[in-house]
Design an enzyme around this catalytic site. Structure first.
Site, PDB file in Angstrom:
ATOM      1  N   TYR A  50      24.799  33.404  57.154  1.00 42.80           N
ATOM      2  CA  TYR A  50      24.601  31.951  57.180  1.00 42.80           C
ATOM      3  C   TYR A  50      23.104  31.680  57.124  1.00 42.80           C
ATOM      4  O   TYR A  50      22.296  32.448  57.660  1.00 42.80           O
ATOM      5  CB  TYR A  50      25.214  31.348  58.450  1.00 42.80           C
ATOM      6  CG  TYR A  50      26.731  31.314  58.465  1.00 42.80           C
ATOM      7  CD1 TYR A  50      27.470  32.496  58.624  1.00 42.80           C
ATOM      8  CD2 TYR A  50      27.423  30.124  58.326  1.00 42.80           C
ATOM      9  CE1 TYR A  50      28.856  32.477  58.638  1.00 42.80           C
ATOM     10  CE2 TYR A  50      28.813  30.092  58.348  1.00 42.80           C
ATOM     11  CZ  TYR A  50      29.531  31.266  58.501  1.00 42.80           C
ATOM     12  OH  TYR A  50      30.908  31.241  58.517  1.00 42.80           O
ATOM     13  N   GLU A  51      22.726  30.563  56.500  1.00 42.19           N
ATOM     14  CA  GLU A  51      21.303  30.348  56.224  1.00 42.19           C
ATOM     15  C   GLU A  51      20.466  30.132  57.481  1.00 42.19           C
ATOM     16  O   GLU A  51      19.249  30.153  57.432  1.00 42.19           O
ATOM     17  CB  GLU A  51      21.107  29.184  55.242  1.00 42.19           C
ATOM     18  CG  GLU A  51      21.555  27.852  55.786  1.00 42.19           C
ATOM     19  CD  GLU A  51      21.649  26.794  54.689  1.00 42.19           C
ATOM     20  OE1 GLU A  51      21.642  27.148  53.514  1.00 42.19           O
ATOM     21  OE2 GLU A  51      21.725  25.615  55.057  1.00 42.19           O
ATOM     22  N   SER A  52      21.117  29.937  58.640  1.00 41.39           N
ATOM     23  CA  SER A  52      20.378  29.839  59.895  1.00 41.39           C
ATOM     24  C   SER A  52      19.767  31.180  60.287  1.00 41.39           C
ATOM     25  O   SER A  52      19.037  31.246  61.272  1.00 41.39           O
ATOM     26  CB  SER A  52      21.304  29.343  61.003  1.00 41.39           C
ATOM     27  OG  SER A  52      22.466  30.154  61.080  1.00 41.39           O
ATOM     28  N   GLY A  53      20.062  32.241  59.544  1.00 41.29           N
ATOM     29  CA  GLY A  53      19.426  33.526  59.794  1.00 41.29           C
ATOM     30  C   GLY A  53      20.354  34.594  60.346  1.00 41.29           C
ATOM     31  O   GLY A  53      19.932  35.715  60.595  1.00 41.29           O
TER      32      GLY A  53
ATOM     33  N   HIS B 104      15.648  24.181  50.902  1.00 44.22           N
ATOM     34  CA  HIS B 104      15.358  24.968  52.110  1.00 44.22           C
ATOM     35  C   HIS B 104      14.336  26.066  51.822  1.00 44.22           C
ATOM     36  O   HIS B 104      13.421  26.292  52.603  1.00 44.22           O
ATOM     37  CB  HIS B 104      16.641  25.649  52.613  1.00 44.22           C
ATOM     38  CG  HIS B 104      17.528  24.765  53.426  1.00 44.22           C
ATOM     39  ND1 HIS B 104      17.160  23.505  53.873  1.00 44.22           N
ATOM     40  CD2 HIS B 104      18.783  24.981  53.921  1.00 44.22           C
ATOM     41  CE1 HIS B 104      18.161  22.992  54.589  1.00 44.22           C
ATOM     42  NE2 HIS B 104      19.154  23.853  54.620  1.00 44.22           N
TER      43      HIS B 104
END
Lengths: 257, 282
Positions: A50-53, B104
């Site tokens: 997920y792009e939150s890391g 982003h």
């Protein structure tokens, strides 16, 4: 056979496209449900990012946001967001990216930015987030969207992320070497790009859906492949896994299951 | 060295009208208490910067604190639109809002470039995407070694960065754990910074030599505000209040309901109100 909804069929058809050795960049909502369903059924070792890391995350319940605590707690590791976009996405380590949007066109270009004019929009949508680079950096892209005339459009208001551009070798001309959108799964059918023109055409129709319905729900003159299959209906195992996941998620988010 | 301050003092001294302010937090550790203090002190003309503006920025925009938003995804995650943001963009209420919109990848790279003291960030991005046509800050450079055309955006250099973190020690060293987002980069890129923390302890006790730590001398002010990230969350302390994110939708849809909520829950309250959300101390 068990009864199921068209949304369940869509999620299950999308999940089936993922392989056990895929490294998948997951968006929130429908893609998240499909990716986790794949992990809970035929692809237990799939790597979900997920792009939150969070890398290699295995959530018990579906997250409401891209950065719920559940994702971090069950991840192999959690990296900073610049590292996520530089080393992992731009570095070419993701095999599949999952995208959705407000509008899609026949070449798989997606709009999630505005409806109407950019400077004076009719509807201001949340925006692209990671999509512009997900669309060009992942090995290939799968799209999951409900099909309708307002979302499957002849012309986008705004091209948030690149699909196959104007068709043919558009991506190559822009210096993009990845495959791009290779499948659209809807609540009615599955579409794949025609190999030469890269225009999406219907290759499989879900049980109970018709050609007329698909034509009616598409804003362009939609084409059907020479050989159109019927999508395999959900198995009992797939349906049970999806429903259990949705029930756990609803309970965790404080809703009635 | 960071100074240990009250939130009221820190915002009064460090956040000025017209500032470029980055209140970062990627779902996790969003500095709600500090953002509310900025609203209470009625700062005006701000440029607010954040990759994922959510409810806090909706509130700042709806209360008229903001002239410009720099962002890459503006929504209520998993719920839908930010209605105050939409009202400002679509109907100029309570005032017009200028947008500078990125992806982003661009913002993450631009924060990192800011922290690194570079004038711009270079990355492989925006290929075939329309944002480059509507944002004049998206340009390109050619790699001098390979000839590859790459995207370039200016680095982000906020006047002030505001973040929330897990804890600090009495010297003002700060520990960030869990989803760390771009908070370290935002603080290092900024001229000034305010870090609110769940608690200030004698021994920071970072759990690993590689823990994400901001040394005291990189931070302007540290403020203890237990619960200060609610309805966002703090890993290991309290969970994300997903029910509040859903409840926000009808409040924000209506201008009067929004104003009444802000009056009751922000203007007439202080940072101490957040303690109710702090949960059990570890």
């Amino acid at each position: 056979m068990m009864d199921y909804t068209s949304t369940e069929m869509m999620t299950i058809a999308a999940a089936r496209a993922l392989a056990n050795d895929d490294v998948c960049f997951v968006g929130i909502g429908m893609p998240s449900a499909a990716c986790n369903l794949a992990r809970l059924t035929h692809a237990p070792d799939i790597t979900l990012i997920y792009e939150s890391g969070t890398i290699g995350t295995r959530p018990e319940v579906l997250p409401l946001s891209i950065g719920d605590g559940e994702l971090c707690e069950t991840a192999l590791t959690t990296v900073a967001v610049p590292e996520m976009f530089r080393y992992w996405l731009q570095g070419g380590r993701i095999t599949v990216g999952f995208l959705g949007g407000a509008e899609i066109d026949r070449y798989g270009n997606i709009n999630s930015t505005v409806i109407g004019d950019y400077d004076n929009p009719k509807v201001r949508l949340p925006g692209g987030g990671g999509a512009p680079e997900i669309a060009t950096s992942c090995g290939q892209i799968f799209v999951v969207m409900k099909q309708g005339k307002r979302s499957f459009v002849d012309k986008l208001s705004f091209r948030t992320s690149l699909g196959h551009g104007e068709g043919h070798n558009s991506r190559e001309k822009l210096g993009v070497t990845t495959k791009g959108p290779n499948m659209i799964v809807t609540d009615l059918c599955i579409m794949r790009p025609e190999p030469e023109t890269k225009e999406f055409q219907v290759v499989s129709i879900h049980p109970g859906a018709t050609r007329e319905e698909i034509i009616e729900a598409t804003g362009w003159d939609v084409q059907f492949a020479d050989k159109v299959e019927e999508t395999l209906p959900p198995s009992a195992h797939e349906l049970e896994a999806l429903r259990a996941l949705n029930a756990r998620t609803a309970a965790a988010h404080g809703e009635q299951a | 060295m960071a100074r240990i301050m009250t939130l009221k003092e820190a915002v009064a001294e460090l956040v000025r009208d017209g500032d470029k302010v980055a209140m970062e937090g990627f779902t996790h550790l969003i500095p709600y208490a500090a953002g509310h203090e900025v609203i209470r002190q009625q700062r005006k003309g701000l440029t607010i910067i954040r990759m994922t503006p959510d409810i806090l920025y909706d509130q700042l925009i709806g209360m008229g604190c903001v002239d410009k938003l720099v962002f890459s995804w503006g929504g209520n995650p998993g719920v839908g639109s930010l209605h105050r943001l939409r009202d400002a963009v679509e109907k100029q209420w309570p005032k017009p809002l200028a947008l500078e919109e990125h992806s982003h990848a661009a913002m993450a790279n631009a924060y990192e470039a800011g922290a690194a003291g570079l004038p711009c960030a270079i990355f492989r991005g925006y290929r075939g995407a329309d944002l480059a046509k509507v944002n004049e800050n998206i340009k390109s450079v050619t790699c001098p070694f390979t000839g590859e055309k790459l995207a370039a955006v200016p680095s982000i250099r906020p006047d002030v960065a505001i973040i929330h973190a897990n804890r600090a020690d009495r010297q003002g060293n700060v520990l960030i754990e869990g989803i760390v987002g771009v908070q370290k980069e935002a603080v290092l890129a900024a001229e000034r910074s305010i870090v609110t923390v769940e608690e200030i302890v004698d021994d920071l006790a970072p759990p690993s030599p590689n823990s994400c730590v901001l040394p005291s001398w990189t931070v302007s002010a540290v403020v203890e505000v237990p619960g200060g990230a609610h309805p966002s969350y703090v890993q290991g302390r309290y969970p994300r209040d997903n029910a509040f994110y859903k409840a926000w939708d009808p409040i924000a849809r209506d201008r009067d309901a929004f104003k009444a909520w802000m009056q009751e829950n922000v203007m007439e309250k202080g940072p101490e109100a957040f303690a109710a959300y702090a949960g059990e101390r570890a």
